[in-house]
Each structure stands twice: as structure tokens, then as C-alpha cells.
Design an enzyme around this catalytic site. Structure first.
Site, PDB file in Angstrom:
ATOM      1  N   CYS A   1     -11.087   1.191  15.181  1.00 45.14           N
ATOM      2  CA  CYS A   1     -10.874   0.348  14.226  1.00 45.14           C
ATOM      3  C   CYS A   1     -11.406  -0.839  13.993  1.00 45.14           C
ATOM      4  O   CYS A   1     -11.752  -1.191  12.840  1.00 45.14           O
ATOM      5  CB  CYS A   1      -9.031   0.042  14.449  1.00 45.14           C
TER       6      CYS A   1
ATOM      7  N   HIS B   1      -6.214  -6.420  11.895  1.00 44.18           N
ATOM      8  CA  HIS B   1      -7.417  -6.763  12.680  1.00 44.18           C
ATOM      9  C   HIS B   1      -8.226  -7.701  11.913  1.00 44.18           C
ATOM     10  O   HIS B   1      -8.596  -7.545  10.802  1.00 44.18           O
ATOM     11  CB  HIS B   1      -8.004  -6.055  13.355  1.00 44.18           C
TER      12      HIS B   1
END
Length: 304
Positions: A130, A242
Site C-alpha cells: 500500500c 497512509h
């Protein structure tokens, strides 16, 4: 044309998100199968307004699926991805197991779709980490603008990256602090609530963690093997989203304005150019598929 699609790991947080996005995007589906281990058989998961019964992966015939999305852990993908591939099912694997396999393409659609040509080697396509994906989506147009020499990245990764149990631990620890009912850490190395942890994944012999080495090695495989990368990955007490601070050194001078203009036109990127004092945070981008980019500026301590 419509497809028969299987989702392995359908009862997990990522599997749930896969099902949600397939429905949101109106992906052309004929039949949809929710798969997991036998201990989850009979559980129900949602797919739009439908309810799917979870099936045992060990009893599933992958020849009935055209595409399978895997997100049940590397040990599961190690066993079942080759089996599915041999049955003619195209596996898109979200785990780390096949990412560095030279016979498996590691794909970010906005970055290297041409590498898909090699998927028939094993009928497996690997999905990058990710934190790698969002960074390389932004790096690709910059690398095309002026060749990148070196990248230094620090990530600020939410608890969702460690799964639903990790998100629950953040919630319970935060709640416990306010109710004077402290909760021990079971998922993380130490308290995550009101804290940051400079470790994601186990440490390896290089002194980096596995998460950091994923960012290093995957960037090289996807973008350019000659780019030098140093990563520091930090877990922060947010539920989703994130964030990263990325310092990029080029072979030639590129201005912040040039970089901003190129990124503004790049697929998958959203750039905030209106005001240097405005910027995107994880709360702002929840539910979006884009990489949000803010605070672009020249580093005056290093040439280029």
C-alpha cells in the site's frame, strides 16, 4: 462482457473493501464468490444489496472463476494462487508473496500497465504494498519529467494497514485511557493510542524493517532498478489513510512549479496548488482512490 469473480479473504477488512469497490465501480460481474477458510464457512458478507454466503476455499473450483482477488495472507496465497492459476483463473494477489517473483508482474495500473504482458507465466498478477503504490503513482510522472536518482521516504501509516484487529486495538486503548481502563497491546509492539511506533513489520539483517524493504525493492522493480531508495515506516494512531513525506533527488534540476504542473495532469494524482497553507490529511481523502499531494517545494539543501 461480464466475469465470474472470487474474493479470497472476504471476511477480512481488505476483502470487505474489495467487495465494496467492485460494487461501487459497477464492475461487470456475472457471479461473485466470497471465499475464506473453513472456519468462516456460512458467514455472510455484503455485496451491494446482496448477501453472500462465505464458501470454503478448499472446496472451491477455481475453474468456475475468471478472476480471483486474494487478500488472505501470504501463506494462503502461496498455496492457492498457483492452484487457481493452473485452473485458468487470473489471480490478482494483494499479499507480498509473489511481488518479487521474476515471473510475476508487479502492477500499478497508472504506472506500468505494459508489464501485464507477462501475467500468463503463472496467471498471477501481484499488487504492490500500500505505501509503495501511493508513492510510485506520484513518482512515475516525475521520473518521466527528469530521471530520479534517489528517494528518501518516511511513511505515517494508519492502523488499518495491520487489519481490523489493529484498528480495534487503537479504539479500545483510546477508550481505556479516557475511562481509566488501560488495555495491553496485542497487535502492536507497544501502545498505539496517543503514540507513534517507528516499526512496521519485523526487523531484517539490514537494520530496516520488512515494510521498509518492501518499499525499496518494489519501487525498483516497478519504476527503475537504478533508483536508490531509503525508507522509514512509522505506525501512527489513525484508523485509515497512509501519509508519506517523500524527498526526491533528480539527475537534473526540476522546479517545484514544474513538478506541480506535471503531477496535476498525472493519472491517479490530486494536487493542491491553491494555497501553500492548505494541505490534505488522511481524514480528507478517506474513501477516495487518488493519491493526494500537498506542500510541494524545492529542497535547498541538495542540488536537483
Amino acid at each position: 462482457m461480464s466475469y465470474n469473480v472470487a474474493v479470497l479473504g472476504a471476511t477480512g477488512a481488505v476483502g470487505h473493501e474489495m467487495l465494496t469497490i467492485l460494487e461501487e465501480r459497477n464492475f461487470p460481474i456475472n457471479n461473485i464468490y466470497a471465499l475464506a477458510s473453513k472456519r468462516s464457512v456460512g458467514k455472510e458478507v455484503s455485496f451491494g444489496d446482496k448477501v453472500l454466503k462465505v464458501q470454503d476455499v478448499e472446496k472451491f473450483d477455481f475453474s468456475t472463476a475468471d478472476i480471483a482477488l486474494f487478500s488472505a495472507g501470504s501463506s494462503v496465497s502461496k498455496i492457492w494462487a498457483p492452484i487457481a492459476g493452473e485452473k485458468g483463473c487470473i489471480v490478482i494477489d494483494n499479499t507480498s508473496f509473489f511481488r518479487m517473483d521474476p515471473d510475476v508482474p508487479l502492477i500499478i495500473p497508472e504506472v506500468n500497465p505494459e508489464a501485464l504482458e507477462n501475467y500468463r507465466n503463472k496467471n498471477i498478477i501481484a499488487n504492490p504494498n500500500c505505501s509503495t503504490i501511493q508513492m510510485v503513482v506520484a513518482l512515475k510522472p516525475l521520473h518521466d519529467l527528469g530521471k530520479i536518482k534517489r528517494v528518501i521516504v518516511s511513511s505515517y501509516q494508519s492502523t488499518s494497514g495491520a487489519g481490523k484487529a489493529a484498528m480495534d486495538e487503537l479504539f479500545q486503548q483510546t477508550k481505556g485511557i479516557y475511562t481509566n481502563d488501560p488495555k495491553d497491546s496485542e497487535i502492536f509492539q507497544t501502545q498505539i493510542s496517543f503514540n507513534v511506533i517507528p516499526q512496521i513489520g519485523p526487523f531484517v539483517s539490514s537494520g530496516y524493517t520488512e515494510e521498509e524493504e518492501k518499499m525499496i525493492n518494489e519501487t525498483k522493480k516497478i519504476l527503475d532498478k537504478n533508483i536508490e531508495v531509503s525508507a522509514t515506516c512509522v505506525r501512527v494512531p489513525t484508523f485509515i489513510g497512509h501519509a508519506e513525506s517523500v524527498n526526491v533527488e533528480f539527475e537534473n534540476y526540476i522546479s517545484a512549479e514544474e513538478a506541480s504542473n506535471v503531477l496535476s495532469e498525472a493519472p491517479g494524482c490530486l494536487v493542491d496548488l491553491d494555497n501553500p497553507e492548505t494541505y490534505t490529511t488522511p481524514v480528507d481523502c478517506a474513501g477516495s482512490d487518488h493519491t493526494y499531494i500537498s506542500r510541494i517545494r524545492n529542497d535547498n539543501s541538495v542540488e536537483n
